[in-house]
Design an enzyme around this catalytic site. Structure first.
Site, PDB file in Angstrom:
ATOM      1  N   ASP A 162     -25.266  49.202  23.292  1.00 32.83           N
ATOM      2  CA  ASP A 162     -25.861  49.810  24.393  1.00 32.83           C
ATOM      3  C   ASP A 162     -27.114  50.593  24.653  1.00 32.83           C
ATOM      4  OD1 ASP A 162     -25.712  51.420  26.700  1.00 32.83           O
ATOM      5  OD2 ASP A 162     -23.893  52.574  26.277  1.00 32.83           O
ATOM      6  N   HIS A 205     -23.463  48.406  27.526  1.00 38.21           N
ATOM      7  CA  HIS A 205     -23.112  49.667  28.274  1.00 38.21           C
ATOM      8  C   HIS A 205     -21.933  49.400  29.026  1.00 38.21           C
ATOM      9  CE1 HIS A 205     -23.512  53.573  29.856  1.00 38.21           C
ATOM     10  NE2 HIS A 205     -23.638  53.236  31.107  1.00 38.21           N
ATOM     11  N   SER A 241     -19.845  56.231  31.020  1.00 36.86           N
ATOM     12  CA  SER A 241     -21.595  56.582  31.617  1.00 36.86           C
ATOM     13  C   SER A 241     -21.481  58.184  32.006  1.00 36.86           C
ATOM     14  CB  SER A 241     -22.105  55.776  32.477  1.00 36.86           C
ATOM     15  OG  SER A 241     -23.410  55.722  32.713  1.00 36.86           O
TER      16      SER A 241
END
Length: 834
Positions: free
Chosen positions: A778, A810, A687
């Protein structure tokens, strides 16, 4: 099965010198197949007697059905297959270690000691799910102040269970089983020796019960006759069509009539992890009859969660208190996003009456019921909790996050008085208990960073709460006096371990402590010198069967050590606040001794967020990477939680520069200390950690020999139009002004700035071999972001590997996906880190 290989001589012009180079690579492949017969024919200038024309081929009659050259799995070559197999065995041993999710304590039926119940989970790789167990223990106090846990012989598996919630008295247990299709939701009321009640709630009443820990709210009333909870509203009616067109006045289809159900209007959800889920709504069920009433009067624009029954001194509870999030003007992603405005509301509960043993539900709530906003003067209020005497209501607030736009920030704790007579007024007077800490002195409380409350966190004085909170790079246990705001750290101040609160046993605390190189252990905290202002805690080790591991894993962990390093800021003159000029921290994990004076290769670990933190707790995946021969540098760059609000707010507007420089400073720091070699450094992040990973290999292209990025943010200009949190792109790019600049229609100027802040703007300098791990579902960082960057690297000739997980979101945290993700990272790093 023995395999035979059919080899044809198609090398008619080959000479022996070229074949000599071929043979050493060929024979290991044959031998690995365990084939009893291998015949090879090669043309040479000086014929070898054993290689004749009659042995040019193996007869098709003798070849087995699968006679073909050994086919390696996609993405593997012969040189890495053995490493892949070896690491997978070790990773499986780490993966099999269990975790404690929750715990509860109950008074013993004998009146002596107490009972504890632990909810345990364990990865089931074959089923690609997590097994859930319940394990019980009897807690007895010894005369010498020792504590003994007598564990049940075996845990009990809770297959298909979504959540369990004990009643206030501990005499009943609610077990909820959410459906995986259109079947009903099941509510089970367990007694001590049997299931006393079982209710099936059809989809026409409501969908699945929310058990996600955010919207989740399941609350027994005081006499245990009613349970309030949050569940998905029933699916709205959709248009029905037939061969004659739209069918008026019909919401159902008849399979034999040739009709079908249309799509209807699109319904917005709350983004990542909530895709496809219906609006969370409030319901009450009778534990006697199973009758259900939806709570009336709540606006459709309000999503509800975290419901609790309000106490009452005059008869049954009359009010429910819940958290409400408005969907006006739209729903943005809420997972990990504390910057969504929310408030505490009170609503009258549905009215029931008891006649004989029947429990009858009236058709509607009390006439004239309304929803009262209790916290109008504050932008954020969640996790409502009543004091034991019912005289005040405490709650957490993320007002710093809401007001600044940062997805997470320093929290504050507040309370409001609850009227004894039940006559509510709105808005209530809000009292600050723990304000937001802007900048703390060294070693002092840095502010509140609390992920949740226990259902009963109160000590016997009725005003002291026990909480878990992030403090620097560790999670610690604190006590908070809600009357005077006094905060004390109760886990050992000299411990660099992380501590997680599980349950209270009277005035004693059950917790888990662990470190990056130490398996979790249950600890029992006893309050001593209770009557003094300097109350102290004595922490006892509790032997437990839960965190078992193989001797190999235990031996590998014992060869590792860790420390928490203070990293000074290189250029303090650029810091605008005192808090942003203080050193940040990094957790360093290494071997107990160097091999021939040489440092192990280094993996730099970077957390996401960016406003989260890597903690000094046990992580199976990171322990695995450490155990295969790496040192770990786990950086909590400025902007991380746990260090005060000024340090956290120093990052928005400076992503891609301040955070990148902090990581490079941390790397140089351990190199200068002689803890790492500059020639063998890899970097890993997911991320925003993936954002930093891809920035680093672009801004410092000669520093890293390998990289791994999990669902990385690579191009803010394209992400802003596809993510469930477009406001994040504005806030982290522009800083405090970003909240006001946010629009669904970014300007050309916005897009230019987004691009300039993105890793893709540095892609021309990248040469580091990089593996990408991407979840196809995601919504936070859509897969197109990482794929675009990876494809651009391939165009440049950089070595790239992409693993796509088609059903993952995610986190890429389903057991098989998490396993394969870190296995491939481990093998990838072994290939390049020498």
């Amino acid at each position: 099965m023995a395999r035979r290989y059919l080899i044809h001589n198609c090398m008619r012009s080959c000479d022996w010198s070229s074949c000599a180079n071929f043979l050493p690579n060929l024979f290991p492949l044959f031998l690995s197949s365990h084939s009893p017969t291998i015949t090879v024919s090669l043309r040479a200038p000086n014929p070898i007697p054993l290689l004749t024309k009659r042995s040019l081929a193996i007869s098709a009659m003798d070849a087995s059905k699968d006679a073909s050259p050994k086919e390696l799995p996609l993405g593997l070559d012969a040189s890495t297959e053995e490493e892949y197999a070896s690491q997978s065995k070790l990773l499986q041993e780490f993966t099999s270690i269990s975790s404690i999710d929750k715990a509860w304590t109950f008074k013993s039926n004998s009146g002596m000691g107490s009972q504890a119940m632990f909810s345990i989970s364990q990865a089931n790789l074959l089923a690609n799910k997590r097994r859930k167990f319940i394990l019980s223990a009897r807690i007895s106090k010894e005369s010498n102040s020792a504590v003994n846990f007598q564990w049940a012989q075996f845990p009990i598996e809770m297959g298909g269970v979504s959540t369990t919630v004990p009643s206030p008295s501990g005499s009943k247990l609610l077990v909820i089983r959410n459906p995986e299709n259109e079947s009903p939701t099941r509510f089970e009321i367990w007694g001590q020796g049997q299931v006393e009640k079982e209710f099936h709630i059809p989809q026409s009443v409501h969908g699945s019960v929310y058990t996600d820990g955010w919207f989740e709210g399941i609350s027994w009333n005081s006499d245990e006759t009613l349970i309030a909870y949050v569940a998905e509203e029933p699916s709205p009616s959709k248009p029905v069509f037939s061969g004659l067109g739209y069918r008026k006045g019909s919401a159902s289809t008849d399979k034999d009539s040739g009709s079908w159900k249309g799509q209807g209007e699109w319904e917005e959800d709350w983004g990542e992890t909530y895709a496809g889920k219906k609006q969370p709504a409030l319901f009450v069920i009778s534990t006697r009859s199973g009758e259900i009433q939806s709570v009336k009067g709540i606006a459709k624009s309000l999503s509800v969660g975290q419901v609790v029954w309000a106490p009452s001194t005059e008869g049954p509870s009359r009010y429910l208190v819940f958290v409400g999030w408005s969907s006006d003007p739209r729903k943005l992603g809420i997972k990990y996003c504390y910057n969504r405005p929310c408030a505490l509301y009170a609503v009258q509960a549905p009215v029931y009456k008891s006649e004989a043993d029947a429990f009858e539900l009236k058709d509607s709530p009390i006439e004239g019921s309304q929803v009262l906003n209790l916290t109008q003067s504050i932008s954020s209020a969640f996790y409502p909790l009543f004091s034991p005497d019912g005289r005040f209501l405490v709650f957490l607030s993320a007002k710093s996050s809401v007001d600044s736009g940062a997805h997470s920030a320093t929290e504050s704790l507040h309370k409001i008085d609850w009227p004894v007579n039940g006559q509510l007024s709105s808005p209530a007077k809000i009292v600050d208990v723990i304000p937001v800490v802007q900048c703390s002195e060294d070693g002092c409380f840095p502010g509140l960073y609390c992920s949740e409350f226990l259902r009963n966190p109160w000590l016997s004085d009725g005003c002291s709460m026990i909480l878990s909170s992030v403090w620097g790079s560790s999670q610690v246990l604190i006590s908070v006096n809600v009357l005077n705001g006094d905060v004390k750290r109760i886990s050992p101040a000299d411990s660099k371990f992380s501590w997680n609160l599980l349950a209270l046993d009277g005035d004693n605390v059950i917790a888990v402590s662990s470190s990056p190189v130490d398996l979790p252990e249950i600890r029992y905290g006893c309050l001593v010198e209770k009557a003094t202002t300097n109350a102290a805690w004595n922490w006892l080790n509790i032997s437990s069967p839960i965190f078992r591991c193989s001797e190999k894993v235990r031996s590998l962990l014992s060869s590792r050590q860790f420390d928490i390093l203070k990293i000074p800021i290189k250029d303090v003159s650029t810091c605008l606040t005192k808090g942003s000029s203080k050193p940040f921290e990094a957790i360093f994990v290494s071997s107990n001794s160097k091999k021939n004076g040489v440092c192990d290769p280094l993996i730099v670990m970077l957390h996401g967020g960016p406003h989260s933190a890597s903690l000094s707790s046990f992580s199976k995946s990171l322990a695995f990477l450490s155990s295969i021969g790496y040192s770990l540098l786990i950086v909590n760059y400025r902007g991380s939680i746990g260090f005060g609000e000024e340090a956290l707010q120093s990052l928005p507007g400076k992503i891609g520069s301040q955070d990148v420089n902090d990581v490079l400073t941390a790397i140089d720091h351990v190199i200068d200390m002689g803890l790492a070699s500059p020639s063998s450094i890899a970097v890993l992040g997911g991320s925003h950690g993936g954002f930093l990973t891809t920035h680093l290999i672009g801004q410092a292209p000669d520093k890293f020999v390998a990289a791994a990025a999990r669902n990385p943010v690579c191009n803010l200009a394209s992400m802003v139009g596809t993510t469930d949190i477009p406001d994040w792109c504005y806030v982290e790019t522009y800083g405090l002004d970003g909240k006001h600049k946010f629009t669904e229609a970014p300007s050309a100027e916005d897009l230019r700035l987004f691009y300039s802040k993105s890793p893709i703007s540095h892609i021309g300098k990248v040469k580091t071999p990089t593996i990408f791990l991407i979840g196809a579902q995601d919504l936070r960082v859509p897969m197109s972001n990482g794929l675009q960057y990876a494809r651009a690297l391939k165009e440049k000739g950089v070595e790239v590997k992409i693993l796509m997980f088609p059903n993952d979101i995610h986190g890429i945290d389903r057991p098989q996906s998490d396993f394969e993700s870190f296995l491939n990272i481990g093998v990838w790093f072994k290939k390049y880190c020498k």
